[in-house]
Write a protein that holds these residues in place. Sequence first.
Motif, PDB file in Angstrom:
ATOM      1  N   ARG A 100       0.735  -1.034  -0.093  1.00 55.90           N
ATOM      2  CA  ARG A 100       0.048   0.273  -0.109  1.00 55.90           C
ATOM      3  C   ARG A 100       0.867   1.266   0.016  1.00 55.90           C
ATOM      4  O   ARG A 100       0.721   2.250  -0.803  1.00 55.90           O
ATOM      5  CB  ARG A 100      -0.803   0.209   1.139  1.00 55.90           C
ATOM      6  N   LEU A 101       2.054   1.454   0.868  1.00 54.33           N
ATOM      7  CA  LEU A 101       2.768   2.584   0.761  1.00 54.33           C
ATOM      8  C   LEU A 101       3.502   2.561  -0.276  1.00 54.33           C
ATOM      9  O   LEU A 101       3.462   3.746  -0.853  1.00 54.33           O
ATOM     10  CB  LEU A 101       3.758   2.303   1.890  1.00 54.33           C
ATOM     11  N   SER A 102       3.743   1.396  -1.156  1.00 55.55           N
ATOM     12  CA  SER A 102       4.640   1.610  -2.455  1.00 55.55           C
ATOM     13  C   SER A 102       3.793   2.251  -3.264  1.00 55.55           C
ATOM     14  O   SER A 102       4.120   2.941  -4.135  1.00 55.55           O
ATOM     15  CB  SER A 102       4.939   0.382  -2.781  1.00 55.55           C
ATOM     16  N   ILE A 103       2.591   1.759  -3.512  1.00 55.07           N
ATOM     17  CA  ILE A 103       1.449   2.296  -4.347  1.00 55.07           C
ATOM     18  C   ILE A 103       1.214   3.586  -4.147  1.00 55.07           C
ATOM     19  O   ILE A 103       1.047   4.324  -5.131  1.00 55.07           O
ATOM     20  CB  ILE A 103       0.185   1.457  -4.400  1.00 55.07           C
ATOM     21  N   ILE A 104       1.018   4.344  -3.064  1.00 58.00           N
ATOM     22  CA  ILE A 104       0.813   5.361  -2.676  1.00 58.00           C
ATOM     23  C   ILE A 104       1.975   6.244  -3.016  1.00 58.00           C
ATOM     24  O   ILE A 104       1.766   7.464  -3.518  1.00 58.00           O
ATOM     25  CB  ILE A 104       0.413   5.792  -1.341  1.00 58.00           C
TER      26      ILE A 104
END
Length: 166
Positions: A100-104
Amino acid sequence: MSPSDPTALHHLFQQHNSWLNHWLRTRLGNSSDAADLAQDTFVRVLAARNVEAIREPRTYLSAIARALMIDRFRRNAVEQAYLDALALRPEAVDISPETRLSIIETLTAIDAMLDDLGPRTREIFLGVQLEGLSYVAAAERFEVSVTTVKKHMVRAITQCLLLAQG
């Protein structure tokens, strides 16, 4: 004097931290976020320049804090748009916090890249990439030549490649 002189930074912090926290708190409405951004501001000052060379500390600090606030607002908007899009999916999507952090972070970088393109290039790029417009259709919609559409697309794709490499 080195950029990381602890005495000069300590003096700057002592003189202006309370003011900066108050300045941020009035804009954010949250003392916790204000404290985080104030800390980030002083970290930027420490990394960026000779503290003793700062002539207008409050102007300098507020400019850094304002840029950090804008970054935070942009990141929050991108994250919310991602969560809204995820909520519209019919199947449950379970992703790790790291993913999720990578996507954001990727979406935030793309948003910043699109913002840097300039309005015309961004409109043409999004029209072609997201709406599936042909170069001819984009030229008609934006009232430019096909050659101009191609130039804008080259500029935008070059920025995308630089983002992917960086």
